[in-house]
Design a protein around this motif. Structure first.
Motif, PDB file in Angstrom:
ATOM      1  N   SER A 305       0.609   6.314   1.953  1.00  0.00           N
ATOM      2  CA  SER A 305       1.376   5.503   2.903  1.00  0.00           C
ATOM      3  C   SER A 305       1.545   4.070   2.403  1.00  0.00           C
ATOM      4  CB  SER A 305       0.664   5.482   4.264  1.00  0.00           C
ATOM      5  OG  SER A 305       1.086   4.360   5.024  1.00  0.00           O
ATOM      6  N   ASN A 306       2.798   3.640   2.241  1.00  0.00           N
ATOM      7  CA  ASN A 306       3.065   2.255   1.832  1.00  0.00           C
ATOM      8  C   ASN A 306       2.395   1.258   2.771  1.00  0.00           C
ATOM      9  OD1 ASN A 306       4.611   2.744  -0.403  1.00  0.00           O
ATOM     10  ND2 ASN A 306       6.570   2.303   0.557  1.00  0.00           N
ATOM     11  N   LEU A 307       2.418   1.584   4.053  1.00  0.00           N
ATOM     12  CA  LEU A 307       1.871   0.641   5.027  1.00  0.00           C
ATOM     13  C   LEU A 307       0.353   0.533   4.889  1.00  0.00           C
ATOM     14  CD1 LEU A 307       4.069   1.607   8.072  1.00  0.00           C
ATOM     15  CD2 LEU A 307       4.005  -0.631   6.979  1.00  0.00           C
ATOM     16  N   ALA A 310      -0.275  -1.416   1.629  1.00  0.00           N
ATOM     17  CA  ALA A 310      -0.035  -2.861   1.753  1.00  0.00           C
ATOM     18  C   ALA A 310      -1.149  -3.513   2.569  1.00  0.00           C
ATOM     19  CB  ALA A 310       1.330  -3.133   2.381  1.00  0.00           C
ATOM     20  N   ALA A 311      -1.620  -2.823   3.603  1.00  0.00           N
ATOM     21  CA  ALA A 311      -2.724  -3.370   4.411  1.00  0.00           C
ATOM     22  C   ALA A 311      -3.980  -3.519   3.565  1.00  0.00           C
ATOM     23  CB  ALA A 311      -2.994  -2.468   5.615  1.00  0.00           C
ATOM     24  N   PHE A 313      -4.110  -4.012   0.322  1.00  0.00           N
ATOM     25  CA  PHE A 313      -3.871  -5.195  -0.518  1.00  0.00           C
ATOM     26  C   PHE A 313      -4.213  -6.458   0.275  1.00  0.00           C
ATOM     27  CE2 PHE A 313      -0.494  -8.335  -1.933  1.00  0.00           C
ATOM     28  CZ  PHE A 313      -1.201  -8.767  -3.037  1.00  0.00           C
ATOM     29  N   GLY A 314      -3.833  -6.486   1.544  1.00  0.00           N
ATOM     30  CA  GLY A 314      -4.075  -7.653   2.396  1.00  0.00           C
ATOM     31  C   GLY A 314      -5.472  -7.674   2.992  1.00  0.00           C
ATOM     32  N   ASP A 316      -6.776  -5.880   5.235  1.00  0.00           N
ATOM     33  CA  ASP A 316      -6.521  -5.879   6.674  1.00  0.00           C
ATOM     34  C   ASP A 316      -6.949  -4.525   7.246  1.00  0.00           C
ATOM     35  OD1 ASP A 316      -5.391  -5.899   9.178  1.00  0.00           O
ATOM     36  OD2 ASP A 316      -3.321  -6.157   8.505  1.00  0.00           O
ATOM     37  N   ASN A 318      -6.181  -2.429   9.315  1.00  0.00           N
ATOM     38  CA  ASN A 318      -5.114  -1.988  10.218  1.00  0.00           C
ATOM     39  C   ASN A 318      -5.136  -0.462  10.325  1.00  0.00           C
ATOM     40  OD1 ASN A 318      -2.735  -1.588  11.594  1.00  0.00           O
ATOM     41  ND2 ASN A 318      -1.670  -3.242  10.545  1.00  0.00           N
ATOM     42  N   TRP A 319      -6.116   0.052  11.055  1.00  0.00           N
ATOM     43  CA  TRP A 319      -6.355   1.489  11.102  1.00  0.00           C
ATOM     44  C   TRP A 319      -5.247   2.256  11.809  1.00  0.00           C
ATOM     45  CZ3 TRP A 319      -6.505   3.408  15.967  1.00  0.00           C
ATOM     46  CH2 TRP A 319      -6.834   2.531  17.002  1.00  0.00           C
ATOM     47  N   GLY A 320      -4.440   1.573  12.603  1.00  0.00           N
ATOM     48  CA  GLY A 320      -3.325   2.258  13.270  1.00  0.00           C
ATOM     49  C   GLY A 320      -2.410   2.935  12.265  1.00  0.00           C
ATOM     50  N   ARG A 321      -2.287   2.307  11.091  1.00  0.00           N
ATOM     51  CA  ARG A 321      -1.445   2.892  10.043  1.00  0.00           C
ATOM     52  C   ARG A 321      -2.080   4.143   9.458  1.00  0.00           C
ATOM     53  NH1 ARG A 321       0.186  -2.756   7.038  1.00  0.00           N
ATOM     54  NH2 ARG A 321       1.520  -3.534   8.728  1.00  0.00           N
ATOM     55  N   GLY A 324      -1.379   6.713  11.942  1.00  0.00           N
ATOM     56  CA  GLY A 324       0.037   7.075  11.793  1.00  0.00           C
ATOM     57  C   GLY A 324       0.243   8.053  10.656  1.00  0.00           C
ATOM     58  N   ALA A 325      -0.422   7.791   9.534  1.00  0.00           N
ATOM     59  CA  ALA A 325      -0.277   8.669   8.361  1.00  0.00           C
ATOM     60  C   ALA A 325      -0.876  10.049   8.635  1.00  0.00           C
ATOM     61  CB  ALA A 325      -0.953   8.029   7.141  1.00  0.00           C
ATOM     62  N   LEU A 390      -0.693  -1.443  -2.582  1.00  0.00           N
ATOM     63  CA  LEU A 390       0.696  -1.809  -2.899  1.00  0.00           C
ATOM     64  C   LEU A 390       0.763  -3.320  -2.969  1.00  0.00           C
ATOM     65  CD1 LEU A 390       3.717  -1.103  -3.249  1.00  0.00           C
ATOM     66  CD2 LEU A 390       3.942  -1.176  -0.775  1.00  0.00           C
TER      67      LEU A 390
ATOM     68  N   ASN B  55       5.409  12.448  15.040  1.00  0.00           N
ATOM     69  CA  ASN B  55       4.021  12.119  14.706  1.00  0.00           C
ATOM     70  C   ASN B  55       3.096  12.757  15.739  1.00  0.00           C
ATOM     71  OD1 ASN B  55       1.457  10.573  14.447  1.00  0.00           O
ATOM     72  ND2 ASN B  55       2.640   9.436  12.929  1.00  0.00           N
ATOM     73  N   ILE B 123      -0.710  -0.847  16.759  1.00  0.00           N
ATOM     74  CA  ILE B 123      -1.359   0.375  17.228  1.00  0.00           C
ATOM     75  C   ILE B 123      -2.836   0.098  17.465  1.00  0.00           C
ATOM     76  CG2 ILE B 123      -2.023   2.729  16.521  1.00  0.00           C
ATOM     77  CD1 ILE B 123       0.527   2.843  14.845  1.00  0.00           C
ATOM     78  N   MET B 183       7.647   0.864   9.108  1.00  0.00           N
ATOM     79  CA  MET B 183       7.224   2.187   9.585  1.00  0.00           C
ATOM     80  C   MET B 183       8.462   3.018   9.955  1.00  0.00           C
ATOM     81  SD  MET B 183       4.069   2.978  12.166  1.00  0.00           S
ATOM     82  CE  MET B 183       2.429   2.941  11.483  1.00  0.00           C
ATOM     83  N   ASP B 226       7.164   5.871   6.445  1.00  0.00           N
ATOM     84  CA  ASP B 226       6.177   6.084   7.495  1.00  0.00           C
ATOM     85  C   ASP B 226       6.828   6.312   8.857  1.00  0.00           C
ATOM     86  OD1 ASP B 226       3.180   5.688   6.675  1.00  0.00           O
ATOM     87  OD2 ASP B 226       4.339   4.354   5.407  1.00  0.00           O
ATOM     88  N   ASN B 398       3.534  -6.737   5.160  1.00  0.00           N
ATOM     89  CA  ASN B 398       2.636  -5.653   5.542  1.00  0.00           C
ATOM     90  C   ASN B 398       1.206  -5.823   5.070  1.00  0.00           C
ATOM     91  OD1 ASN B 398       4.109  -3.729   7.184  1.00  0.00           O
ATOM     92  ND2 ASN B 398       5.539  -3.882   5.470  1.00  0.00           N
ATOM     93  N   ALA B 399       0.972  -6.818   4.257  1.00  0.00           N
ATOM     94  CA  ALA B 399      -0.404  -7.102   3.864  1.00  0.00           C
ATOM     95  C   ALA B 399      -1.111  -7.887   4.966  1.00  0.00           C
ATOM     96  CB  ALA B 399      -0.448  -7.862   2.550  1.00  0.00           C
ATOM     97  N   HIS B 402      -1.546  -7.409  10.670  1.00  0.00           N
ATOM     98  CA  HIS B 402      -2.590  -7.248  11.687  1.00  0.00           C
ATOM     99  C   HIS B 402      -3.328  -8.546  11.950  1.00  0.00           C
ATOM    100  CE1 HIS B 402      -6.580  -5.779  13.118  1.00  0.00           C
ATOM    101  NE2 HIS B 402      -5.882  -4.836  13.681  1.00  0.00           N
TER     102      HIS B 402
END
Lengths: 403, 403
Positions: A305-307, A310-311, A313-314, A316, A318-321, A324-325, A390, B55, B123, B183, B226, B398-399, B402
């Motif tokens: 998942s790109n999202l 990217a999270a 990398f940051g 973050d 962000n478990w919602g992503r 989602g995946a 990412l 989803n 999320i 997403m 996503d 996206n990094a 959140h």
């Protein structure tokens, strides 16, 4: 990739060629300075197996090697180049792959039917055959590792792995090398991977083992979701260790399988860690899946998942992503009972947020390796996948690769 | 999305609400300054249809709206918020979605069964119900477009489209608005989209039309592969235009269908163009496919490839990646007869490279809209998809979403 158990008695060693394997790598002028042409040679014909890209536009060398291996499951050498994939090159490309095979055959005084060909690099340009021809003439039979560099494209470093184990009292070495950095989302095989061993095992048995073990290793990594036209993993076993040919009933078959699988897994993880622009290796472990296919599907969806990438990398959480995946797959889920941890920090339990300590989480996500643990609480099967984050650099590398 | 033919006599107009529709949008404190809460209202109950995310973790408001519409295909209002998706929030989330429905019902003096609920944003956090409650009390029935802002998250601007046409002598208005930026890779529906019309059409007929047209519009865009937990497109038809209820045999049904589809298509394209971090809109037109499913599959594979998207950001005519994306699908291909153009410049013919003028190519790829034309030479069907390039800004956004 299973855990290595004590009884497998595997010894991880510095990279070394198994008995009877020679190789070379040089700069033939396809790239400016770096090595771009090489080969791998066994002093006796080796039993051979391969797995190949599922991309419908299979490159000329990939098709030729597949056809050559499938004929008799025997190879004695593989000639390989980087910088140019000889893919989408039509009839000229097929002629060039054949010519490369023939040139190596002439130099090695072997039949062309004993020679595989592998190319990787830019798609759509025909091979500079003058350079290839002059280059093959220069190749020698050495014990260096120059060939592991000759197949690299945007890779930051060669990926190699060597292990040794005793098989029926004989010392067996298994050594693999691979390349791959972008366009990594294999189906059946990734980029270029070569595994050599001096173990004795028939070509068909080797094929069965390779096909099976690639599914849980190379096929579970993803860098960008793109499957290349040139992906191929080839295994060569020349039997010089002197063991009796391995079959599934052999007392040490499971040990050999574990060692072989370990090499594939290490190469796959090294590809993921060296993903284009990557700053972090990501490993996803899914537990509690209804079956293994579900576990692997979910693991690969998260790591792809790109999202999510990217999270990471940051740094973050962000478990919602991640949820989602998971939910995008068709894996059987108990949608109210999913748990997620990242580097040991609990994020989700019963499919809802867990309060976490922001400082501990921050420290955990700052690490260069991110392990995501998912429990689907829906069975006893598991799955693993590997990828990377990412980053700006992924975009940078891929915005200008062609220029 | 079909071409608009002359006989459809569609008039594209500045955004305006169809007869009998009212709305409002305010800042309720979920975001710092921007609008974050709004509603849409019809002065009479409207026939309603919806398509929803595939989803498996469907958010509470998405489930509630689906259930409410499916009961009778009638809605009179939809209350919506951004900044918080009320997804992966468990039993509390379901209670909060019901409470939002009830609060709007009380304020509008309607039964809750006539009210849809939509949420979008982060999320995993429960809704700040105090703010939602106080906010709903402030909402009014206006003719402003504030609601089109209230549903935005990382979107740079609202996406709206209005058309008018004559249906059996009556003036019909169709107006849609949508949000979506990351997403975005819908299956069945994307993010939030709302289409209002004063045309008369039954809920089941509207459902059939929406489900059918979403496939060629919203489901053919991708930003990052996503699929969100909250995706939903809802259509409301309140019949105030006074036409006889439309059925497929009505003389002007195809005109209505073309107009309706145009609105969906425009909203979808606007979402693609405003993809997170996007600098270019990408449109892929596939011709010569064996069937429509193949055409759409190939178009979406190209527009969804990270490598293609990064190359477009870099204005790099790296067509090998387009071939790679095509070959990854299971579409029926004549692998030696694929042609590719980008913004009118031929790149590939007969599956191999065409010599091109680098200056003309450079100018073509510098444009803000990139049209990729692919001819599979394997049939007469076609497919279209829309997306955007992959940029540093996508990663940046996206990094840190959140935090």
């Amino acid at each position: 990739m299973q855990e290595i158990k004590e009884e497998t008695k595997m010894k991880i060693i510095d990279f070394t060629w198994p008995a009877g394997f020679y190789s070379d790598g040089i700069n033939a002028g396809l790239r400016q300075v770096k090595n771009d042409l090489g080969w791998l040679y066994s002093k006796v014909p080796a039993q051979a197996a391969g797995v190949y890209t599922t991309n419908q536009f299979q490159a000329a060398p990939t098709k030729l090697t597949k056809q050559t291996i499938n004929a008799k499951h025997v190879l004695q050498a593989i000639v390989m180049n980087s910088a140019n994939a000889n893919s989408c090159t039509g009839a000229q490309g097929e002629a060039d792959a054949l010519a490369m095979q023939q040139l190596a055959a002439t130099k090695l005084e072997l039949k062309p039917a004993l020679i595989g060909v592998a190319s990787t690099g830019l798609i759509g340009k025909t091979l500079p055959m003058k350079l290839i021809k002059a280059g093959i003439k220069q190749l020698q039979l050495t014990k260096t590792t120059a060939v592991t560099n000759a197949i690299l494209t945007t890779d930051k470093q060669p990926k190699t792995c060597s292990v040794q184990c005793k098989i029926a009292g004989k010392l067996v070495t298994i050594s693999g090398f691979a390349k791959g950095s972008g366009m990594i989302h294999p189906k059946m095989a990734t980029m270029l991977g070569f595994v050599t061993t001096d173990a004795a095992i028939s070509g068909t048995q080797l094929q069965e083992l390779l096909s099976q073990q690639v599914d849980a290793t190379f096929n579970q990594i993803t860098v960008d979701g793109d499957t290349s036209t040139n992906d191929m993993v080839v295994a060569l076993a020349n039997g010089l260790a002197g063991n009796q040919a391995l079959v599934p009933n052999s007392p040490d078959y499971s040990k050999f399988k574990a060692n072989f699988s370990y090499v594939l897994g290490e190469l796959a993880k090294k590809i993921a860690a060296d993903g284009e622009g990557a700053s972090k290796l990501v490993e996803v472990n899914v537990h509690g899946a209804a079956d293994k296919a579900d576990g692997q599907k979910v693991a690969k969806a998260i790591v792809g998942s790109n999202l999510v990438k990217a999270a990471i990398f940051g740094e973050d959480p962000n478990w919602g992503r991640i949820m989602g995946a998971i939910g995008q797959t068709d894996a059987k889920l108990d949608i109210s009972n999913v748990a997620i941890q990242m580097n040991g920090q609990a994020l989700v339990k019963g499919s809802i947020a867990v309060d976490f300590d922001p400082t501990a989480m921050k420290l955990a996500l700052a690490k260069p390796k991110i392990i995501i643990e998912v429990d689907l609480h829906n069975g006893v099967a598991s799955g693993q996948a590997w990828g990377c984050d990412l980053t700006y650099n992924y975009v940078k590398i891929n915005a200008s690769y062609h220029n």
